[in-house]
Design a protein around this motif. Sequence first.
Motif, PDB file in Angstrom:
ATOM      1  N   VAL A 129     -10.989  -8.462   4.761  1.00  0.00           N
ATOM      2  CA  VAL A 129      -9.602  -8.253   4.335  1.00  0.00           C
ATOM      3  C   VAL A 129      -9.335  -8.929   2.990  1.00  0.00           C
ATOM      4  CG1 VAL A 129      -7.190  -8.785   4.863  1.00  0.00           C
ATOM      5  CG2 VAL A 129      -8.700  -7.918   6.657  1.00  0.00           C
ATOM      6  N   VAL A 130      -9.769 -10.194   2.860  1.00  0.00           N
ATOM      7  CA  VAL A 130      -9.496 -10.927   1.615  1.00  0.00           C
ATOM      8  C   VAL A 130     -10.252 -10.298   0.444  1.00  0.00           C
ATOM      9  CG1 VAL A 130      -9.673 -13.153   0.441  1.00  0.00           C
ATOM     10  CG2 VAL A 130      -9.020 -13.066   2.846  1.00  0.00           C
ATOM     11  N   ALA A 131     -11.498  -9.904   0.659  1.00  0.00           N
ATOM     12  CA  ALA A 131     -12.282  -9.298  -0.422  1.00  0.00           C
ATOM     13  C   ALA A 131     -11.767  -7.903  -0.769  1.00  0.00           C
ATOM     14  CB  ALA A 131     -13.756  -9.230  -0.023  1.00  0.00           C
ATOM     15  N   ALA A 132     -11.412  -7.111   0.249  1.00  0.00           N
ATOM     16  CA  ALA A 132     -10.997  -5.727   0.009  1.00  0.00           C
ATOM     17  C   ALA A 132      -9.646  -5.631  -0.689  1.00  0.00           C
ATOM     18  CB  ALA A 132     -10.948  -4.965   1.333  1.00  0.00           C
ATOM     19  N   THR A 133      -8.802  -6.636  -0.514  1.00  0.00           N
ATOM     20  CA  THR A 133      -7.484  -6.602  -1.162  1.00  0.00           C
ATOM     21  C   THR A 133      -7.540  -7.085  -2.608  1.00  0.00           C
ATOM     22  OG1 THR A 133      -7.004  -8.759  -0.124  1.00  0.00           O
ATOM     23  CG2 THR A 133      -6.120  -6.788   0.952  1.00  0.00           C
ATOM     24  N   ASP A 134      -8.742  -7.356  -3.106  1.00  0.00           N
ATOM     25  CA  ASP A 134      -8.885  -7.785  -4.500  1.00  0.00           C
ATOM     26  C   ASP A 134      -8.292  -6.754  -5.457  1.00  0.00           C
ATOM     27  OD1 ASP A 134      -9.714  -9.085  -6.838  1.00  0.00           O
ATOM     28  OD2 ASP A 134     -11.626  -8.044  -6.827  1.00  0.00           O
ATOM     29  N   PHE A 135      -8.512  -5.468  -5.141  1.00  0.00           N
ATOM     30  CA  PHE A 135      -8.021  -4.424  -6.044  1.00  0.00           C
ATOM     31  C   PHE A 135      -6.520  -4.230  -5.943  1.00  0.00           C
ATOM     32  CE2 PHE A 135      -7.940  -2.127  -2.115  1.00  0.00           C
ATOM     33  CZ  PHE A 135      -6.963  -1.154  -2.295  1.00  0.00           C
ATOM     34  N   LEU A 136      -5.927  -4.644  -4.802  1.00  0.00           N
ATOM     35  CA  LEU A 136      -4.538  -4.295  -4.524  1.00  0.00           C
ATOM     36  C   LEU A 136      -3.554  -4.985  -5.453  1.00  0.00           C
ATOM     37  CD1 LEU A 136      -2.615  -2.710  -2.728  1.00  0.00           C
ATOM     38  CD2 LEU A 136      -2.627  -4.643  -1.107  1.00  0.00           C
ATOM     39  N   ASP A 137      -3.741  -6.301  -5.668  1.00  0.00           N
ATOM     40  CA  ASP A 137      -2.792  -7.004  -6.530  1.00  0.00           C
ATOM     41  C   ASP A 137      -2.853  -6.480  -7.962  1.00  0.00           C
ATOM     42  OD1 ASP A 137      -5.291  -8.055  -6.930  1.00  0.00           O
ATOM     43  OD2 ASP A 137      -4.758 -10.128  -6.498  1.00  0.00           O
TER      44      ASP A 137
END
Length: 201
Positions: free
Chosen positions: A50-58
């Motif tokens: 979850v923490v790694a995959a949301t890197d692109f989101l912000d």
Amino acid sequence: MSVFSHWPNRITALRFLGAFLLFGLLMAIGDEGPLGKMTLIHISFWVFVVVAATDFLDGYLARRDNLVSAFGRIADPFVDKVLILGTLIFLAVLPWSKPWVPAWAVVLILAREFLVTGIRGWVESLGRDFGADMLGKVKMVLQSFAVGSVLFVNAFPWPEALFPYVSGLSHVLIWGTIVITLLSGASYVQKTRTLLKELET
């Protein structure tokens, strides 16, 4: 207005907290590994995903809503480094994970990050742009897959016949990370040499 008034920076802060939640889980697992803490390793794997995959989101939200900020430019790569390097350090010393993550490889990756951060700070102090190049972006993605794969191998009960293949894939990803780290570091050094020559002329 607070830097956390917008979702991109909030997500970055939540990712930072998520990284330390992961570190706490790895500390709780300790030396026992899959033999005694399978549930915690399973949770650790999904927290990392979850923490790694949301890197692109912000970054995506910041660009979409025109909310790119100095805080985000500094904090986002900082959180990435905390997550990846912090997890690698734990995996290199815990008995159940260190067969996949040699300590010297972590030292090499850390050295590359220190070198590039120092170079970037110096170059940008001259008013030049020194953002991540394609190799740097590939490195981050490969590191995420490599770290995730070590947790993945240990988070699930694999059939004896399948385990060597899953484990082997994790080894390949770790070695791929080492190679791309060297290539990426060399690329930044070469760009710096080119810049120094320009400044001398």
